[in-house]
Design a protein around this motif. Structure first.
Motif, PDB file in Angstrom:
ATOM      1  N   GLN A   1      -3.228  -5.387  -2.702  1.00  0.00           N
ATOM      2  CA  GLN A   1      -2.671  -4.332  -1.853  1.00  0.00           C
ATOM      3  C   GLN A   1      -2.358  -4.869  -0.457  1.00  0.00           C
ATOM      4  O   GLN A   1      -1.324  -4.547   0.124  1.00  0.00           O
ATOM      5  N   THR A   2      -3.254  -5.678   0.088  1.00  0.00           N
ATOM      6  CA  THR A   2      -3.027  -6.285   1.397  1.00  0.00           C
ATOM      7  C   THR A   2      -1.821  -7.208   1.357  1.00  0.00           C
ATOM      8  O   THR A   2      -0.962  -7.176   2.247  1.00  0.00           O
ATOM      9  N   THR A   3      -1.742  -8.039   0.323  1.00  0.00           N
ATOM     10  CA  THR A   3      -0.631  -8.976   0.175  1.00  0.00           C
ATOM     11  C   THR A   3       0.689  -8.225   0.073  1.00  0.00           C
ATOM     12  O   THR A   3       1.682  -8.591   0.719  1.00  0.00           O
ATOM     13  N   GLU A   4       0.720  -7.159  -0.703  1.00  0.00           N
ATOM     14  CA  GLU A   4       1.937  -6.352  -0.834  1.00  0.00           C
ATOM     15  C   GLU A   4       2.327  -5.715   0.501  1.00  0.00           C
ATOM     16  O   GLU A   4       3.496  -5.724   0.880  1.00  0.00           O
ATOM     17  N   ALA A   5       1.362  -5.182   1.222  1.00  0.00           N
ATOM     18  CA  ALA A   5       1.656  -4.547   2.514  1.00  0.00           C
ATOM     19  C   ALA A   5       2.228  -5.560   3.501  1.00  0.00           C
ATOM     20  O   ALA A   5       3.142  -5.245   4.272  1.00  0.00           O
ATOM     21  N   ILE A   6       1.727  -6.789   3.478  1.00  0.00           N
ATOM     22  CA  ILE A   6       2.254  -7.836   4.357  1.00  0.00           C
ATOM     23  C   ILE A   6       3.700  -8.139   3.989  1.00  0.00           C
ATOM     24  O   ILE A   6       4.571  -8.213   4.856  1.00  0.00           O
ATOM     25  N   ALA A   7       3.977  -8.303   2.702  1.00  0.00           N
ATOM     26  CA  ALA A   7       5.347  -8.605   2.264  1.00  0.00           C
ATOM     27  C   ALA A   7       6.309  -7.486   2.657  1.00  0.00           C
ATOM     28  O   ALA A   7       7.413  -7.753   3.143  1.00  0.00           O
ATOM     29  N   LEU A   8       5.899  -6.248   2.474  1.00  0.00           N
ATOM     30  CA  LEU A   8       6.758  -5.132   2.864  1.00  0.00           C
ATOM     31  C   LEU A   8       7.001  -5.135   4.372  1.00  0.00           C
ATOM     32  O   LEU A   8       8.122  -4.906   4.834  1.00  0.00           O
ATOM     33  N   ALA A   9       5.960  -5.427   5.148  1.00  0.00           N
ATOM     34  CA  ALA A   9       6.119  -5.479   6.608  1.00  0.00           C
ATOM     35  C   ALA A   9       7.097  -6.586   7.005  1.00  0.00           C
ATOM     36  O   ALA A   9       7.880  -6.422   7.942  1.00  0.00           O
ATOM     37  N   LEU A  10       7.076  -7.706   6.289  1.00  0.00           N
ATOM     38  CA  LEU A  10       8.026  -8.778   6.577  1.00  0.00           C
ATOM     39  C   LEU A  10       9.460  -8.329   6.331  1.00  0.00           C
ATOM     40  O   LEU A  10      10.387  -8.840   6.948  1.00  0.00           O
ATOM     41  N   MET A  11       9.628  -7.362   5.435  1.00  0.00           N
ATOM     42  CA  MET A  11      10.958  -6.840   5.124  1.00  0.00           C
ATOM     43  C   MET A  11      11.281  -5.600   5.946  1.00  0.00           C
ATOM     44  O   MET A  11      12.253  -4.911   5.690  1.00  0.00           O
TER      45      MET A  11
END
Length: 121
Positions: free
Chosen positions: A17-27
């Motif tokens: 979940q943390t990894t996904e949230a980081i990726a979304l924030a990068l986008m």
């Protein structure tokens, strides 16, 4: 507002979940807390690399708008995680993407390095 679609098995752990949230924030979808970025963190993307918390946040703030983002896979293990899928930016054809995130430790509390790409697919 960007439409987000997820594979049903992507959010199966707190680290995923943390990894996904980081990726979304990068986008450009959601926030990326400064504390998550190590002071010397680097982001290799689109043929150019940037280093440092402030530079990463500035680049992230310039992320283009997306019509939709489809997350196909989120994987995390040890000090690394990756998020891949497809996206569509306004006025463009769909593309595939991947963000590989390397943390400073297996606890995944700070990001040391990010490698991102997207291309027609």
């Amino acid at each position: 507002m960007t439409r987000i679609a997820r594979s049903p098995d992507c959010g199966n752990s707190p680290k995923n979940q943390t990894t996904e949230a980081i990726a979304l924030a990068l986008m450009g979808v959601g926030a990326l807390d400064d504390g998550l970025l190590a002071e010397g963190a680097s982001w290799d993307r689109f043929g150019a690399g940037i280093t440092g918390r402030d530079a990463i946040q500035a680049a992230r703030a310039e992320a283009p708008d997306h019509d939709w983002i489809e997350i196909s896979e989120v994987v995390s293990h040890g000090k690394a995680g990756s998020v891949s899928g497809r996206l569509q930016r306004a006025g463009e054809a769909p593309r595939i993407f991947c963000h590989v995130i390397r943390f400073t430790s297996a606890s995944a509390r700070q990001i040391a390095q990010i490698v991102s790409f997207d291309h027609a697919g």
